[in-house]
Design an enzyme around this catalytic site. Sequence first.
Site, mmCIF file in Angstrom:
data_model
loop_
_atom_site.group_PDB
_atom_site.id
_atom_site.type_symbol
_atom_site.label_atom_id
_atom_site.label_comp_id
_atom_site.label_asym_id
_atom_site.label_seq_id
_atom_site.Cartn_x
_atom_site.Cartn_y
_atom_site.Cartn_z
ATOM 1 N N ASP A 20 14.686 0.147 1.490
ATOM 2 C CA ASP A 20 15.407 0.030 2.610
ATOM 3 C C ASP A 20 16.250 -1.475 2.381
ATOM 4 O OD1 ASP A 20 15.920 -0.691 5.141
ATOM 5 O OD2 ASP A 20 13.851 -1.162 5.877
ATOM 6 N N PHE A 34 13.235 4.407 11.098
ATOM 7 C CA PHE A 34 11.795 3.534 10.926
ATOM 8 C C PHE A 34 11.440 5.196 10.266
ATOM 9 C CE2 PHE A 34 7.892 2.169 11.318
ATOM 10 C CZ PHE A 34 7.913 0.966 10.263
ATOM 11 N N LYS A 92 0.762 -1.254 -0.393
ATOM 12 C CA LYS A 92 0.145 0.260 0.249
ATOM 13 C C LYS A 92 0.996 1.217 -0.189
ATOM 14 C CE LYS A 92 -2.906 -2.367 3.171
ATOM 15 N NZ LYS A 92 -3.290 -2.260 4.742
ATOM 16 N N GLY A 93 2.328 1.513 0.581
ATOM 17 C CA GLY A 93 2.841 2.451 0.949
ATOM 18 C C GLY A 93 3.094 3.172 -0.331
ATOM 19 N N ASP A 122 7.486 3.511 -2.445
ATOM 20 C CA ASP A 122 7.104 4.209 -1.917
ATOM 21 C C ASP A 122 9.317 4.303 -1.243
ATOM 22 O OD1 ASP A 122 7.965 1.922 -0.330
ATOM 23 O OD2 ASP A 122 5.980 1.862 1.134
ATOM 24 N N ARG A 143 -0.535 6.591 7.649
ATOM 25 C CA ARG A 143 0.188 6.620 6.495
ATOM 26 C C ARG A 143 -0.533 7.933 5.506
ATOM 27 N NH1 ARG A 143 0.828 1.200 4.365
ATOM 28 N NH2 ARG A 143 0.394 0.027 5.766
ATOM 29 N N ASP A 159 3.244 3.470 7.204
ATOM 30 C CA ASP A 159 3.033 3.117 8.065
ATOM 31 C C ASP A 159 3.498 1.924 8.630
ATOM 32 O OD1 ASP A 159 2.948 0.206 6.739
ATOM 33 O OD2 ASP A 159 2.205 0.214 8.200
ATOM 34 N N LYS A 161 16.742 4.272 2.017
ATOM 35 C CA LYS A 161 16.988 5.080 3.031
ATOM 36 C C LYS A 161 18.760 5.077 3.426
ATOM 37 C CE LYS A 161 14.595 2.943 6.617
ATOM 38 N NZ LYS A 161 13.622 1.714 7.530
HETATM 39 P P1 IMP Z 1 12.189 -3.583 1.351
HETATM 40 O O1 IMP Z 1 12.886 -3.484 2.933
HETATM 41 O O2 IMP Z 1 13.371 -2.209 0.981
HETATM 42 O O3 IMP Z 1 12.077 -4.248 0.538
HETATM 43 O O4 IMP Z 1 11.191 -2.656 1.602
HETATM 44 C C1 IMP Z 1 9.820 -3.396 2.094
HETATM 45 C C2 IMP Z 1 9.079 -2.408 2.628
HETATM 46 O O5 IMP Z 1 9.120 -2.133 3.937
HETATM 47 C C3 IMP Z 1 8.785 -1.009 1.927
HETATM 48 O O6 IMP Z 1 7.873 -0.704 0.259
HETATM 49 C C4 IMP Z 1 8.016 0.415 2.598
HETATM 50 O O7 IMP Z 1 6.596 -0.431 2.908
HETATM 51 C C5 IMP Z 1 8.523 -0.928 4.118
HETATM 52 N N1 IMP Z 1 9.152 -0.066 4.612
HETATM 53 C C6 IMP Z 1 10.816 0.159 4.887
HETATM 54 N N2 IMP Z 1 11.029 0.525 5.582
HETATM 55 C C7 IMP Z 1 10.575 1.545 5.986
HETATM 56 C C8 IMP Z 1 10.329 2.335 7.503
HETATM 57 O O8 IMP Z 1 11.003 3.293 7.788
HETATM 58 N N3 IMP Z 1 8.837 2.743 7.779
HETATM 59 C C9 IMP Z 1 7.594 2.179 7.216
HETATM 60 N N4 IMP Z 1 7.372 0.974 6.184
HETATM 61 C C10 IMP Z 1 9.056 0.698 6.082
HETATM 62 MG MG MG Z 2 5.445 -1.524 0.686
#
Ligand code: IMP
Ligand code: MG
Length: 214
Positions: free
Chosen positions: A126, A175, A65-66, A123, A188, A182, A154
């Site tokens: 990370d 975070f 959803k982000g 979004d 959100r 969220d 990030k």
């Molecule tokens: P990934 O770790 O790069 O796969 O990120 C996966 C998902 O985790 C992102 O698309 C966000 O929806 C969520 N996410 C990552 N970092 C944060 C954060 O700092 N706050 C909230 N959601 C996060």
């Molecule tokens: Mg996401």
Amino acid sequence: MTESCTKKNHSSDNTTPCSAHETCQDLHQILITSEQIQKTIERLASSIQDTYADYDCVMIPVLLKGAQWFANDLSEALNHDKFQFLPISVSSYQGGMQSTGQVRIDKVEKIDISGRPVLIVDDIYDTGLTLKHVKQWFESMEPAEVKTCVMFEKDCDHAHEVALDFVGLPVPDEFIVGYGLDYQEQYRELCCVGILKPDLIEPEDRIEYAQPVS
Ligand code: IMP
Ligand code: MG
């Protein structure tokens, strides 16, 4: 107490509290204002328009959803029906503060992307797990090319490296919530981005993300 989260009106120079104003009081610190977000959207849209100037149709999967909030603003700024936004339900965090280490693609409409350019919109970059997984998934469908666009990058070691083609803003290795991001399905709707007050975070989540000293 943080400064409050406001949104600039399109029609005037006035600002009004964003629709999630109340939850703004839950922020320990605002990192990115709504105005910075809007300027970033304009910059990204212009760069995307230039990149795809020679294409008639660009498929834009939006990772729900982000990324929905980001994609809505981007779609408005791009303002052209050759950019076809395609919501895709993907999850790896599932409500908490740490990635589950697995990516689930839940629901995808039947689409034909063969021979077309694909621009994946998410979004935040990370760990990179989600983006890497989704990118490989689209690459397997023989599109013309697959590019990536994230609103936030990030500042951390990305366990799963993915080449980013369009990046909005860097964020610290904290975070963060707001603008689609969220914590337990809250925040959100905030039109700014910030760090939550430590006492609002459940004890088991505090270990991974230590809060900065104020
Ligand atoms: P990934 O770790 O790069 O796969 O990120 C996966 C998902 O985790 C992102 O698309 C966000 O929806 C969520 N996410 C990552 N970092 C944060 C954060 O700092 N706050 C909230 N959601 C996060
Ligand atoms: Mg996401």
